[in-house]
Each structure stands twice: as C-alpha cells, then as structure tokens.
Design a protein around this motif. Structure first.
Motif, short mmCIF file in Angstrom:
data_model
loop_
_atom_site.label_atom_id
_atom_site.label_comp_id
_atom_site.label_asym_id
_atom_site.label_seq_id
_atom_site.Cartn_x
_atom_site.Cartn_y
_atom_site.Cartn_z
N ARG A 1 -12.48 10.75 33.76
CA ARG A 1 -12.50 10.54 32.50
C ARG A 1 -14.04 9.80 33.43
O ARG A 1 -13.76 9.31 34.71
N TRP A 2 -15.14 9.53 32.83
CA TRP A 2 -16.19 8.75 32.97
C TRP A 2 -16.32 6.94 32.25
O TRP A 2 -15.47 7.48 31.06
N ILE A 3 -16.16 6.56 32.66
CA ILE A 3 -15.89 5.06 32.03
C ILE A 3 -17.15 3.96 32.04
O ILE A 3 -17.84 4.20 32.90
N ALA A 4 -17.50 3.41 30.79
CA ALA A 4 -18.79 2.64 30.12
C ALA A 4 -18.99 1.47 29.08
O ALA A 4 -17.28 1.90 28.96
N GLU A 5 -19.93 1.25 29.40
CA GLU A 5 -19.58 0.00 28.65
C GLU A 5 -20.90 0.22 27.42
O GLU A 5 -21.83 0.70 27.97
N ILE A 6 -20.57 -0.65 26.22
CA ILE A 6 -21.76 0.55 25.47
C ILE A 6 -21.55 -1.24 24.71
O ILE A 6 -21.09 -1.50 24.19
N PHE A 7 -22.90 -2.03 24.37
CA PHE A 7 -23.22 -2.85 23.37
C PHE A 7 -23.31 -2.44 22.69
O PHE A 7 -23.76 -0.91 21.67
N VAL A 8 -22.21 -2.61 21.26
CA VAL A 8 -22.72 -2.88 20.04
C VAL A 8 -23.67 -3.14 19.02
O VAL A 8 -24.30 -4.37 18.54
N ASP A 9 -24.30 -2.33 18.59
CA ASP A 9 -26.44 -2.87 17.36
C ASP A 9 -25.30 -2.74 16.64
O ASP A 9 -24.85 -2.38 15.54
N GLY A 10 -26.32 -2.72 15.38
CA GLY A 10 -26.45 -2.49 14.41
C GLY A 10 -25.90 -1.27 13.34
O GLY A 10 -25.66 -1.05 12.07
N ARG A 11 -25.86 -0.73 14.20
CA ARG A 11 -25.94 1.23 13.58
C ARG A 11 -24.24 1.19 13.73
O ARG A 11 -23.70 1.75 12.47
N ASN A 12 -23.30 0.36 14.59
CA ASN A 12 -22.27 0.40 14.71
C ASN A 12 -21.50 -0.65 14.05
O ASN A 12 -19.63 -0.50 14.05
N GLY B 1 -19.89 -3.03 12.44
CA GLY B 1 -18.61 -2.90 10.56
C GLY B 1 -18.01 -1.55 10.17
O GLY B 1 -17.33 -1.80 9.67
N LYS B 2 -17.60 -1.32 11.60
CA LYS B 2 -17.33 0.57 11.67
C LYS B 2 -15.53 -0.40 12.33
O LYS B 2 -16.18 -1.35 13.10
N THR B 3 -14.78 0.84 12.38
CA THR B 3 -13.21 -0.12 12.86
C THR B 3 -13.04 0.95 14.03
O THR B 3 -14.23 1.54 14.86
N VAL B 4 -12.35 0.78 15.45
CA VAL B 4 -12.52 1.10 16.20
C VAL B 4 -12.33 2.73 15.87
O VAL B 4 -12.51 3.83 16.48
N GLU B 5 -11.13 3.04 15.35
CA GLU B 5 -10.85 4.15 14.59
C GLU B 5 -12.25 5.24 14.37
O GLU B 5 -12.12 6.49 14.30
N GLU B 6 -12.49 4.50 13.60
CA GLU B 6 -14.06 5.46 12.60
C GLU B 6 -14.86 5.48 14.30
O GLU B 6 -15.11 6.51 13.98
N MET B 7 -14.96 4.41 14.67
CA MET B 7 -16.28 4.73 16.46
C MET B 7 -15.05 6.17 17.14
O MET B 7 -15.94 6.55 18.06
N GLU B 8 -14.06 5.74 17.38
CA GLU B 8 -13.54 6.90 17.70
C GLU B 8 -13.45 8.32 17.83
O GLU B 8 -14.00 8.92 18.85
N GLU B 9 -13.37 8.19 16.31
CA GLU B 9 -13.66 9.14 15.56
C GLU B 9 -15.15 10.46 16.01
O GLU B 9 -15.32 11.36 15.79
N ASP B 10 -15.96 9.00 15.75
CA ASP B 10 -17.87 9.84 15.32
C ASP B 10 -17.77 9.73 16.79
O ASP B 10 -18.85 11.33 17.03
N THR B 11 -17.80 9.22 17.65
CA THR B 11 -17.77 9.66 19.10
C THR B 11 -17.37 10.40 19.88
O THR B 11 -17.47 10.25 21.47
N GLN B 12 -16.22 10.45 19.74
CA GLN B 12 -14.85 12.08 20.65
C GLN B 12 -14.55 10.43 21.79
O GLN B 12 -14.37 11.29 23.07
#
Length: 76
Positions: A15-26, A28-39
């Motif tokens: 797998r690839w390991i990365a860090e992502i900066f959370v901006d206004g688009r994401n 307010g989302k839950t971890v579960e929503e983010m994981e489902e949206d982005t796989q």
C-alpha cells in the motif's frame, strides 16, 4: 504528500502511505464517510498538538492532517 511504499517482498508493494490536509470540502465528515468516499483507510489524525486514533464516528475538522493508506495504486 506520499511518504512511500511499503513491501514484504521486493516484487509487490502492499500500500501507499500518505498524509492529507483536510480542507473545507472534507471538514465535518466522519472518518467512516471519508473512508467510504475515497476507498482509503485513515490510521491517524493530527489535530493541533494532538494525535488522535480515529473511530468511525470521529469528525474531521478543517486543518486536520490525516495519515492514510490507499488501495494499490500501481495495480501490482
């Protein structure tokens, strides 16, 4: 920002390991929503001076940094 690729053998990256900066688009989302949206799988949330182990219902806030693992991006 991709940190790198980890492998148990010289032939197949896991797998690839990365860090992502959370901006206004994401924000307010839950971890579960983010994981489902982005796989991707979220392993850690960096928030101000805190390191947070995410739960499915953890809310992401603007300016959080999430440490993630993505699906195989190279198709190997």
């Amino acid at each position: 920002i991709i940190f790198g690729m980890f492998s148990v053998s010289p032939y197949k990256p896991l797998r690839w390991i990365a860090e992502i900066f959370v901006d206004g688009r994401n924000a307010g989302k839950t971890v579960e929503e983010m994981e489902e949206d982005t796989q991707m799988t979220i392993f850690l949330i960096l928030r101000e001076d805190l390191s947070i182990l995410p739960q499915k219902d953890t809310l992401l806030k603007q300016n959080d940094i999430i440490v993630i693992r993505t699906p195989d991006v190279m198709g190997v």
